[in-house]
Every structure is written in C-alpha cells, then in structure tokens.
Motif scaffolding. Structure first.
Motif, PDB file in Angstrom:
ATOM      1  N   THR A  29     -17.082  41.379   6.954  1.00 43.28           N
ATOM      2  CA  THR A  29     -16.357  42.577   7.378  1.00 43.28           C
ATOM      3  C   THR A  29     -16.536  42.805   8.877  1.00 43.28           C
ATOM      4  O   THR A  29     -15.579  43.135   9.592  1.00 43.28           O
ATOM      5  CB  THR A  29     -16.850  43.810   6.602  1.00 43.28           C
ATOM      6  N   LEU A  30     -17.761  42.621   9.365  1.00 41.80           N
ATOM      7  CA  LEU A  30     -18.010  42.802  10.797  1.00 41.80           C
ATOM      8  C   LEU A  30     -17.202  41.816  11.623  1.00 41.80           C
ATOM      9  O   LEU A  30     -16.651  42.177  12.674  1.00 41.80           O
ATOM     10  CB  LEU A  30     -19.503  42.645  11.097  1.00 41.80           C
ATOM     11  N   MET A  31     -17.113  40.570  11.165  1.00 39.84           N
ATOM     12  CA  MET A  31     -16.301  39.591  11.878  1.00 39.84           C
ATOM     13  C   MET A  31     -14.844  40.039  11.922  1.00 39.84           C
ATOM     14  O   MET A  31     -14.183  39.933  12.964  1.00 39.84           O
ATOM     15  CB  MET A  31     -16.420  38.218  11.203  1.00 39.84           C
ATOM     16  N   SER A  32     -14.343  40.537  10.806  1.00 41.20           N
ATOM     17  CA  SER A  32     -12.964  40.998  10.769  1.00 41.20           C
ATOM     18  C   SER A  32     -12.749  42.159  11.735  1.00 41.20           C
ATOM     19  O   SER A  32     -11.768  42.193  12.497  1.00 41.20           O
ATOM     20  CB  SER A  32     -12.596  41.411   9.337  1.00 41.20           C
ATOM     21  N   LEU A  33     -13.682  43.121  11.729  1.00 39.59           N
ATOM     22  CA  LEU A  33     -13.568  44.267  12.626  1.00 39.59           C
ATOM     23  C   LEU A  33     -13.708  43.857  14.089  1.00 39.59           C
ATOM     24  O   LEU A  33     -13.165  44.515  14.980  1.00 39.59           O
ATOM     25  CB  LEU A  33     -14.631  45.310  12.281  1.00 39.59           C
ATOM     26  N   ALA A  34     -14.427  42.775  14.335  1.00 39.43           N
ATOM     27  CA  ALA A  34     -14.594  42.269  15.695  1.00 39.43           C
ATOM     28  C   ALA A  34     -13.472  41.310  16.082  1.00 39.43           C
ATOM     29  O   ALA A  34     -13.544  40.690  17.150  1.00 39.43           O
ATOM     30  CB  ALA A  34     -15.945  41.578  15.828  1.00 39.43           C
ATOM     31  N   ALA A  35     -12.451  41.201  15.225  1.00 38.49           N
ATOM     32  CA  ALA A  35     -11.299  40.319  15.476  1.00 38.49           C
ATOM     33  C   ALA A  35     -11.722  38.860  15.594  1.00 38.49           C
ATOM     34  O   ALA A  35     -11.147  38.092  16.364  1.00 38.49           O
ATOM     35  CB  ALA A  35     -10.533  40.760  16.717  1.00 38.49           C
ATOM     36  N   ILE A  36     -12.741  38.475  14.808  1.00 36.70           N
ATOM     37  CA  ILE A  36     -13.188  37.084  14.764  1.00 36.70           C
ATOM     38  C   ILE A  36     -12.701  36.477  13.465  1.00 36.70           C
ATOM     39  O   ILE A  36     -13.102  36.921  12.378  1.00 36.70           O
ATOM     40  CB  ILE A  36     -14.732  36.984  14.835  1.00 36.70           C
ATOM     41  N   ALA A  37     -11.821  35.501  13.526  1.00 36.84           N
ATOM     42  CA  ALA A  37     -11.295  34.857  12.323  1.00 36.84           C
ATOM     43  C   ALA A  37     -12.405  34.084  11.626  1.00 36.84           C
ATOM     44  O   ALA A  37     -13.317  33.555  12.279  1.00 36.84           O
ATOM     45  CB  ALA A  37     -10.152  33.924  12.677  1.00 36.84           C
ATOM     46  N   ILE A  38     -12.325  34.018  10.296  1.00 35.33           N
ATOM     47  CA  ILE A  38     -13.363  33.325   9.537  1.00 35.33           C
ATOM     48  C   ILE A  38     -13.422  31.847   9.912  1.00 35.33           C
ATOM     49  O   ILE A  38     -14.453  31.192   9.770  1.00 35.33           O
ATOM     50  CB  ILE A  38     -13.141  33.508   8.020  1.00 35.33           C
ATOM     51  N   GLU A  39     -12.306  31.304  10.433  1.00 33.94           N
ATOM     52  CA  GLU A  39     -12.281  29.896  10.832  1.00 33.94           C
ATOM     53  C   GLU A  39     -13.018  29.649  12.148  1.00 33.94           C
ATOM     54  O   GLU A  39     -13.262  28.506  12.527  1.00 33.94           O
ATOM     55  CB  GLU A  39     -10.833  29.409  10.986  1.00 33.94           C
ATOM     56  N   VAL A  49       1.187  53.947  17.820  1.00 31.99           N
ATOM     57  CA  VAL A  49       2.105  54.378  16.766  1.00 31.99           C
ATOM     58  C   VAL A  49       3.482  53.814  17.072  1.00 31.99           C
ATOM     59  O   VAL A  49       4.000  53.978  18.190  1.00 31.99           O
ATOM     60  CB  VAL A  49       2.153  55.906  16.657  1.00 31.99           C
ATOM     61  N   THR A  50       4.057  53.115  16.099  1.00 29.83           N
ATOM     62  CA  THR A  50       5.379  52.532  16.249  1.00 29.83           C
ATOM     63  C   THR A  50       6.290  53.064  15.142  1.00 29.83           C
ATOM     64  O   THR A  50       5.857  53.831  14.276  1.00 29.83           O
ATOM     65  CB  THR A  50       5.307  50.994  16.160  1.00 29.83           C
ATOM     66  N   ASP A  51       7.523  52.616  15.177  1.00 26.48           N
ATOM     67  CA  ASP A  51       8.451  53.011  14.116  1.00 26.48           C
ATOM     68  C   ASP A  51       8.001  52.493  12.759  1.00 26.48           C
ATOM     69  O   ASP A  51       8.393  53.037  11.714  1.00 26.48           O
ATOM     70  CB  ASP A  51       9.860  52.479  14.427  1.00 26.48           C
ATOM     71  N   ASP A  52       7.180  51.448  12.770  1.00 23.30           N
ATOM     72  CA  ASP A  52       6.691  50.865  11.515  1.00 23.30           C
ATOM     73  C   ASP A  52       5.369  51.459  11.068  1.00 23.30           C
ATOM     74  O   ASP A  52       4.783  51.019  10.082  1.00 23.30           O
ATOM     75  CB  ASP A  52       6.535  49.344  11.673  1.00 23.30           C
ATOM     76  N   GLY A  53       4.863  52.439  11.793  1.00 24.05           N
ATOM     77  CA  GLY A  53       3.596  53.053  11.426  1.00 24.05           C
ATOM     78  C   GLY A  53       2.549  52.838  12.499  1.00 24.05           C
ATOM     79  O   GLY A  53       2.846  52.443  13.632  1.00 24.05           O
ATOM     80  N   ALA A  54       1.302  53.083  12.138  1.00 24.18           N
ATOM     81  CA  ALA A  54       0.189  52.935  13.084  1.00 24.18           C
ATOM     82  C   ALA A  54      -0.339  51.509  13.043  1.00 24.18           C
ATOM     83  O   ALA A  54      -0.525  50.922  11.984  1.00 24.18           O
ATOM     84  CB  ALA A  54      -0.923  53.918  12.732  1.00 24.18           C
ATOM     85  N   LEU A  55      -0.601  50.964  14.239  1.00 24.62           N
ATOM     86  CA  LEU A  55      -1.089  49.591  14.351  1.00 24.62           C
ATOM     87  C   LEU A  55      -2.361  49.574  15.186  1.00 24.62           C
ATOM     88  O   LEU A  55      -2.554  50.407  16.084  1.00 24.62           O
ATOM     89  CB  LEU A  55      -0.046  48.688  15.024  1.00 24.62           C
ATOM     90  N   ALA A  56      -3.223  48.618  14.886  1.00 23.61           N
ATOM     91  CA  ALA A  56      -4.418  48.374  15.688  1.00 23.61           C
ATOM     92  C   ALA A  56      -4.303  46.985  16.300  1.00 23.61           C
ATOM     93  O   ALA A  56      -3.954  46.020  15.619  1.00 23.61           O
ATOM     94  CB  ALA A  56      -5.672  48.479  14.830  1.00 23.61           C
ATOM     95  N   ARG A  57      -4.599  46.904  17.598  1.00 24.62           N
ATOM     96  CA  ARG A  57      -4.478  45.633  18.311  1.00 24.62           C
ATOM     97  C   ARG A  57      -5.773  45.334  19.036  1.00 24.62           C
ATOM     98  O   ARG A  57      -6.370  46.205  19.666  1.00 24.62           O
ATOM     99  CB  ARG A  57      -3.336  45.702  19.336  1.00 24.62           C
ATOM    100  N   ALA A  58      -6.194  44.085  18.945  1.00 31.08           N
ATOM    101  CA  ALA A  58      -7.339  43.609  19.710  1.00 31.08           C
ATOM    102  C   ALA A  58      -6.874  42.431  20.561  1.00 31.08           C
ATOM    103  O   ALA A  58      -5.810  41.848  20.318  1.00 31.08           O
ATOM    104  CB  ALA A  58      -8.479  43.192  18.790  1.00 31.08           C
ATOM    105  N   ALA A  59      -7.702  42.076  21.548  1.00 33.05           N
ATOM    106  CA  ALA A  59      -7.323  40.969  22.427  1.00 33.05           C
ATOM    107  C   ALA A  59      -7.139  39.677  21.641  1.00 33.05           C
ATOM    108  O   ALA A  59      -6.267  38.866  21.935  1.00 33.05           O
ATOM    109  CB  ALA A  59      -8.375  40.790  23.514  1.00 33.05           C
TER     110      ALA A  59
END
Length: 532
Positions: free
Chosen positions: A148-158, A509-519
């Motif tokens: 979960t921490l990897m996912s939240l840190a935008a680190i792919a499992i690969e 916030v976009t027309d499609d809803g709320a989005l979260a973006r990381a680098a």
C-alpha cells in the motif's frame, strides 16, 4: 497427533475476512488412489483449455500424493503444458513458510515472540505502544502495509527495490494504523519484517534458513525462496491476463521481496511440505500444533489467524488454509487435519479463483465425510460447497440498487474494506487488493476468490447485517464510514507532499471527477469516504 490437531482446529471460530516429504509422483503412486475419482477432480478444471494459462492441482493424504494433474499452459511462448512439476509463484501461501521459520528460530532460542521489533529492526521508530514479533505474526501490529505504501508513493510493484529500501519505507512511517493488539489488519509489512528479523537474529537470510532447516531436509528441491530476481528457475510458470481480448504477461519478474510471499513451488514439492505437518520431521513433536496458536487482541478476542495460516471450518470439518494472490497468480492450500487430506491449487491467471477450486476438489474427494450442503433459502441455491452459486446470469440492478453496496465499511475485528462501482460492476477493495464482486441478487454479493458470500438485506441502527452464507449461521456487522456525507472536492484541491512517502501529489477536479496526480505513475480517480 491427528487428534490434537483436529481438536485445536475445532476451537477456531469461523472467520470472514477479509484471505504443504512425499515420494515423487509416479505411476505406482497414482494407481494407489482409493477414494479419489480423477474425473471428478478434473471436472473442477474443465473450463481450462490446453492453449490458455491454467492451474495445477494436488490431493494429498498426510502428504502422500493421491492425485496430481495440470491444466493449460505454463508458458505461452513455447507452448509448454502445466504439470505437477511446474513451479508457480504462490503469493501469500508463502507466509506459512516464513511463520514456520520464525517458530523454528524461537524454539532454537534466537528470537522471542515478545521481542519488540526495534530489538532487531533498529531503524523502526519507537511508537506509543510496543510492536512485538507476535504482533507481526498475527497481523495485529498496526504496521502499514508496504505494498500500500508503494502504491501511495507512486511506486509500481514492478519497480525493483532493495530490501533496505523497503525497510526504510516502512520505518519512515511516523505512526501505526492502530495501537498494537487492538485490531487485526492483514499487513504484508509484518511478514516482510519477520524475514528481516530471522536474518538479523540468526545470520542467515530467510532463504538460507528455510533451505537449511526445511527445504533441504524435506527434499523440496523445486521450491525456491525468490530473493534474487536475476536467478533462473527451472520449470517456472509464467503468469498471464487477458487485456482487450489478447493474452499479456502479468508476472512478478522484478519482484523479489520475501517473507510476505516470494515462494515458488510445485504440486509435487508442496506434498513434501504437507507431509511434515503430520510427521513433524522438521520441528519435532508439537511443532504443527504450535503453528495453530491464534492471535489474541488486547480485549481478549481470539483471532482465527495463527502462524501464517487461517483456522476455520468448512462443511463442519476443521480446516487450516491460506491463499495467495499477486499479479496473475492465485493459489490455495486447504488442509483437513481431521481427515489428513489436503488439496492444493496453483493457477497462473487472475480470475482462476483458486480458493473455490480447492474447495470443490475437497468436495469431490471427501464427499459425504463432510456435512451436507445447506440450501440458501433466500436465493434457493445451494451454498457451502465451494460457493456453489447460481449459474444464472447476474441480475440487472438499477443505479440506486448498485449504490447500496458502494462505500467504505468497517467490519468485525476492525477490518476496513471498500466497495467501488464501475458502471454495472462492483469491486471489493482491501489494502492493495482489488477484486471483482459477483452480484447474486438485489441484496446479495459474493467474492468468490476469498469464499465470501454476503447479504446486505438487514439494516439495523445504521449498520448492515452481513451473513456469510457459505458458513451458515456465522455473521458479522459492518458499519459504513462517512455514510450520507457528500464530497466537497474544492476543499481538497492543491499540492501535497508526504515526508513519510517522499512523494508529491496534486489533487485536481475535472469534468470526470476528482483526480490525484504524482510525478510518476498514472492518474488516480479519487473516491469519497469521509471528511478526513
């Protein structure tokens, strides 16, 4: 031995969660089948064609192979078939190997179950209440899950990460999910840290320790604790999933974290593992019974999770089991100590439902030695026999009916889950795991991969009363989190940095809803749970 283990299993309550030295298989062993009907076992896998990813199955009698077979492809590049010698990634089935190593190290005097984690993992901060080795074993530590921490840190499992980097990520967390011992929450971090503790306490890596004390003595030559992603592995099965109608590899090639998983094995080798449960060749008298020690919460509640094993009942019989799931792989070890029968299923595609198949195999093998299947009055369909759900197509529900299921829930023992909706489809989320739910009726859904079959029909004091139909009278309640609240996304937009994750997220916030973006990593769609 048999009576002690059966008695210990009977003491376990039903658990709604969520979540193996035999002789080599040969014609003589196969011909010794007495109570196993090969056709009945093969029928469980009749949906798997020879040219698609598939499964392997083993039926063991106190670790002796009664029947084993393979179905489908082990490798699509070369057209290689799955056999009982094929080596699968077992996912969390590997936790029982880690737990066995910990118990062995405890008995050898290297570790105490009451050791604070910081005694061995000195990088870990001091929390308000101590986290012990015992807490890690039973998933009661509150330590945040590293996947979960990897996912939240935008680190792919690969993404390749060293063990030191994963340990640092866990140790950077300034708090826990809860006070240790207050709740049960499945945490891969706990078992990753147990592997680190074994290494630091004994001087041997988990792989070395298991090879010296378990795999070598038991003759498990095809089993690998995969702590080196660069190492070749004979007979390795490749995992696949279907994307837009095309077969694509979905395999943990670069993932070499152990403790929480990391074990590769075959149906033949898992028979050797299963035999030690009954012979206790490794560990000595009482070792298997010690593995059945269940966790106990601070309030005295006894958990059905022991040492890397779930302890519960199926059709009136005590069982000891654990499943595994990572990328395309699904596996299940299901042991009936009272009958000395174990079924083992390993699959290489994500919709395989290894847990349900293991139960259906047990139904075929044990037959009337198990209690009869109880009919489900509400759906007029039998349940209990490996989730024998109706064959009819799922009912078509309105948006309003579907939305009754959607939301965040806090269930028994503090387990938190979420149910999401995509169009007319529902998905079950717990930690990093996301799986499709099957809609059975207007008030009933099922999660076949985890053997969960529940109803949402009874609303009492703001809480839905869920009944685990598979297990008969057992039930639990789950309360919505943030029920009735509406999201005002404007108060959340902006840029956020987490020092614990070393990542920056932007919420827009976009027309499609709320989005979260990381680098790094893809955009994430946000769902509303509660104001905080």
């Amino acid at each position: 031995m048999r009576s002690r283990l059966a008695s210990a299993c009977r003491r376990a309550p039903t658990f709604l969660a969520v979540l193996a030295a035999a002789t080599a298989l040969d014609p003589a062993a196969a011909s010794a089948i007495q109570d196993v009907d090969p056709a009945a076992v093969d029928a469980v896998f009749a949906d798997i064609d020879a040219d698609v990813p598939g499964c392997a199955v083993g039926v063991y009698d106190a670790g002796e192979v009664l029947y084993a077979n393979g179905y489908g492809l082990a490798n699509a590049d070369y057209g290689l078939p799955i056999t009982p010698q094929s080596v699968f990634y077992l996912g969390s089935v590997g936790k029982q190997f880690t737990a066995a190593a910990v118990l062995h190290a405890v008995q050898a005097g290297h570790i105490s179950l009451d050791d604070p984690v910081q005694k061995w993992i000195t990088e870990m901060p001091d929390y308000d209440a101590p986290v012990t080795v015992r807490h890690l074993v039973h998933h009661t530590s509150g330590v945040r899950d590293y996947l979960t921490l990897m996912s939240l840190a935008a680190i792919a499992i690969e993404t390749p990460m060293s063990d030191a980097a994963v340990t640092e990520l866990i140790a950077r967390q300034e708090g826990l999910n809860f006070t240790p011992g207050d709740r049960y929450l499945y945490s891969n971090s706990g078992y990753f840290l147990l592997a680190e503790i074994v290494e630091r306490a004994t001087g041997s890596t988990l792989r070395q320790y298991l090879e010296e004390h378990f795999l070598g003595p038991l003759g498990m030559e095809s089993t690998r604790v995969n702590d080196d992603r660069r190492e070749p592995m004979p007979n390795r099965v490749v995992g696949y999933r279907v994307v837009d109608g095309e077969l694509r590899m979905d395999h943990p090639w670069t993932f070499d974290k152990v403790g929480s998983g990391g074990v590769y094995s075959s149906i033949e080798d898992m028979a050797r593992w299963d035999r030690n449960w009954f012979t206790e060749e490794v560990g000595g008298a009482g070792f298997s019974e010690a593995l059945l020690q269940r966790g106990v919460l601070n309030d005295g509640t006894e958990l059905p999770y022991a040492f890397g094993l779930g302890v519960r009942e199926y059709r009136g019989a005590p069982i000891v089991e654990h499943g595994g799931s990572l990328m395309a792989f699904r596996s299940q070890l299901l042991r009936f100590p009272e009958h000395e029968i174990t079924t083992m299923v390993a699959c290489s595609f994500p919709t395989a439902d290894a847990g349900a198949r293991a139960r259906r195999v047990a139904d075929a093998v044990l037959g009337d030695r198990l209690e009869p299947v109880v009919a489900d009055d509400a759906a007029a369909a039998p349940t209990g026999a490996a989730m024998d759900l109706p064959d009819a197509p799922p009912p078509s529900l309105t948006d309003e009916q579907l939305d009754r299921f959607v939301g965040a829930w806090r269930a028994s023992m503090g387990i938190e889950i979420a149910i999401e909706r995509e169009g007319s489809n529902l998905f079950f989320l717990q930690g990093p795991q996301r799986a499709p739910l099957r809609i059975v009726a207007e008030d009933r859904v099922a999660l076949p991969m985890a053997q969960i079959d529940m109803r949402f029909s009874d609303l009492r004091d703001g809480r839905y009363h869920h009944q685990d139909v598979t297990q008969g009278p057992s039930s639990f309640t789950a309360e919505r989190i943030g029920a009735g609240d509406e999201a005002d996304w404007s108060q959340y937009t902006g840029t956020y940095y987490s020092s614990e994750l070393d990542v920056t997220w932007e919420i827009v916030v976009t027309d499609d809803g709320a989005l979260a973006r990381a680098a790094a990593g893809p955009e994430r769609t946000l769902g509303y749970v509660s104001p905080d």
